[in-house]
Enzyme design. Structure first.
Site, PDB file in Angstrom:
ATOM      1  N   GLU A  78     -12.140   2.999   5.584  1.00 48.03           N
ATOM      2  CA  GLU A  78     -10.818   2.994   6.096  1.00 48.03           C
ATOM      3  C   GLU A  78     -11.044   4.753   6.372  1.00 48.03           C
ATOM      4  O   GLU A  78      -9.603   5.745   6.246  1.00 48.03           O
ATOM      5  CB  GLU A  78      -9.623   2.706   6.068  1.00 48.03           C
ATOM      6  CG  GLU A  78      -8.452   2.985   7.265  1.00 48.03           C
ATOM      7  CD  GLU A  78      -6.657   2.489   6.326  1.00 48.03           C
ATOM      8  OE1 GLU A  78      -6.173   2.106   7.191  1.00 48.03           O
ATOM      9  OE2 GLU A  78      -6.717   2.624   5.472  1.00 48.03           O
TER      10      GLU A  78
ATOM     11  N   ASP B 240      -5.535   2.642  -2.254  1.00 48.56           N
ATOM     12  CA  ASP B 240      -7.104   3.298  -0.722  1.00 48.56           C
ATOM     13  C   ASP B 240      -7.001   4.901  -1.774  1.00 48.56           C
ATOM     14  O   ASP B 240      -5.775   5.340  -2.415  1.00 48.56           O
ATOM     15  CB  ASP B 240      -5.367   3.768  -0.180  1.00 48.56           C
ATOM     16  CG  ASP B 240      -6.237   4.616   1.377  1.00 48.56           C
ATOM     17  OD1 ASP B 240      -6.764   5.395   1.093  1.00 48.56           O
ATOM     18  OD2 ASP B 240      -6.007   3.765   2.255  1.00 48.56           O
TER      19      ASP B 240
ATOM     20  N   GLN C 134      -9.699   0.512  -0.216  1.00 55.04           N
ATOM     21  CA  GLN C 134      -9.740   1.750   1.501  1.00 55.04           C
ATOM     22  C   GLN C 134     -10.256   2.924   0.459  1.00 55.04           C
ATOM     23  O   GLN C 134     -10.275   3.533  -0.426  1.00 55.04           O
ATOM     24  CB  GLN C 134      -8.364   1.612   1.820  1.00 55.04           C
ATOM     25  CG  GLN C 134      -8.652   0.287   2.284  1.00 55.04           C
ATOM     26  CD  GLN C 134      -7.449   0.341   3.342  1.00 55.04           C
ATOM     27  OE1 GLN C 134      -6.227   0.854   3.310  1.00 55.04           O
ATOM     28  NE2 GLN C 134      -7.865  -0.795   4.621  1.00 55.04           N
TER      29      GLN C 134
ATOM     30  N   GLU D 296       0.969  -1.075   0.004  1.00 61.39           N
ATOM     31  CA  GLU D 296      -0.368  -0.046  -0.101  1.00 61.39           C
ATOM     32  C   GLU D 296       0.802   1.087   0.257  1.00 61.39           C
ATOM     33  O   GLU D 296       1.835   1.701   0.875  1.00 61.39           O
ATOM     34  CB  GLU D 296      -0.856  -0.242   1.409  1.00 61.39           C
ATOM     35  CG  GLU D 296      -2.025   1.554   0.765  1.00 61.39           C
ATOM     36  CD  GLU D 296      -2.705   1.544   2.390  1.00 61.39           C
ATOM     37  OE1 GLU D 296      -4.112   2.303   2.090  1.00 61.39           O
ATOM     38  OE2 GLU D 296      -2.035   1.015   3.362  1.00 61.39           O
TER      39      GLU D 296
END
Length: 259
Positions: free
Chosen positions: A240, A178, A204, A143
């Site tokens: 998140e 993300d 995310q 990530e």
């Protein structure tokens, strides 16, 4: 229609961590993710998952010494033994909890350090992790973290994680997209979703720039959710984000997707 997982490290902070499983289930979530499970025995977490009929879809390897700025140790030269112990422990939890994927945290790179040495160390440790996790069918994720949220992390751009994935070159290693971090660094989220479908295996979300519920800010999430359907993404979307107030009060955006 995307499948959403509550993030128990950022959501439902109104109650202690172990009570957040019930809160997530009561809110309509069928799955959860969180940063770290290591403060609890695996059997305690497993009991909560089973009690509330929840799937665990993601957690991270250990962070190292957060007080001195660490965020993962798998890329730190000279810390290989510790990194591999963290990888082994993450595998134990993943097997006990039936988790299909683990994010391997790399490291922050101190100013003036040899970044190339950190990258080489990370590749070697990812090869070790891949060999450990592959026989169990568990994926490993990389990530990118934007530099405002996590300064000096090994990679900040989605394109850097994609390049690292190619460099590691193992079939059970993917990226974790993300969209909050991606918007702050790369932008052009629809391009990332379309062009790299299949290379990311977990999504995310959070608003940008403030990382709240995905119903404000500069990202058009309903459009991106439709695009994820269009490209055939069948993984989970982790929530998140940090709620503006009480978690339940901000779940209006989630109502159409709740079970």
């Amino acid at each position: 229609m995307p499948k959403f997982a509550a993030n128990l490290s950022t959501q439902f902070g109104e109650v202690p961590f172990i009570e957040r499983f019930a809160a997530a289930a009561n809110a309509g979530f069928r799955a959860v993710e969180f940063l770290f499970p290591y403060d609890y025995p695996a059997e305690v977490i497993k009991a909560e998952l089973e009690k509330h009929q929840l799937e665990l879809v993601l957690f991270n390897t250990a962070a190292g010494n957060v007080q001195v700025g660490e965020w993962g140790v798998s890329a730190i030269p000279g810390r290989e033994e510790e990194a591999r112990a963290d990888i082994d422990r993450a595998l134990e939890y993943a097997l006990a909890l039936g988790c299909p994927q683990v994010h391997v945290m790399a490291a922050t790179v101190p100013n003036g350090a040899d970044k190339a040495a950190y990258e080489k160390t990370f590749v070697r440790n990812m090869h070790y992790a891949s060999e450990c996790f592959a026989p169990h069918g568990i994926r490993l994720l990389l990530e990118a973290l934007n530099p405002m949220t996590k300064p000096n992390y090994l990679y900040s751009s989605q394109y850097q994680t994609l390049a690292m994935m190619e460099r590691i070159d193992r079939p059970n290693v993917f990226t974790q997209l993300d969209l909050f971090h991606a918007q702050l660094v790369d932008g052009n989220l629809s391009h990332l979703i379309r062009e790299y479908a299949g290379r990311y295996r977990h999504i995310q979300i959070a608003s940008a720039p403030h990382r709240h519920e995905p119903d404000e800010g500069e990202i058009n999430y309903p459009y991106l959710f439709s695009l994820l359907d269009e490209v055939g993404y069948d993984g989970w979307v982790g929530c998140e984000y940090f709620p503006r107030g009480r978690t339940e009060a901000g779940l209006g955006w989630f109502a159409p997707y709740a079970k």
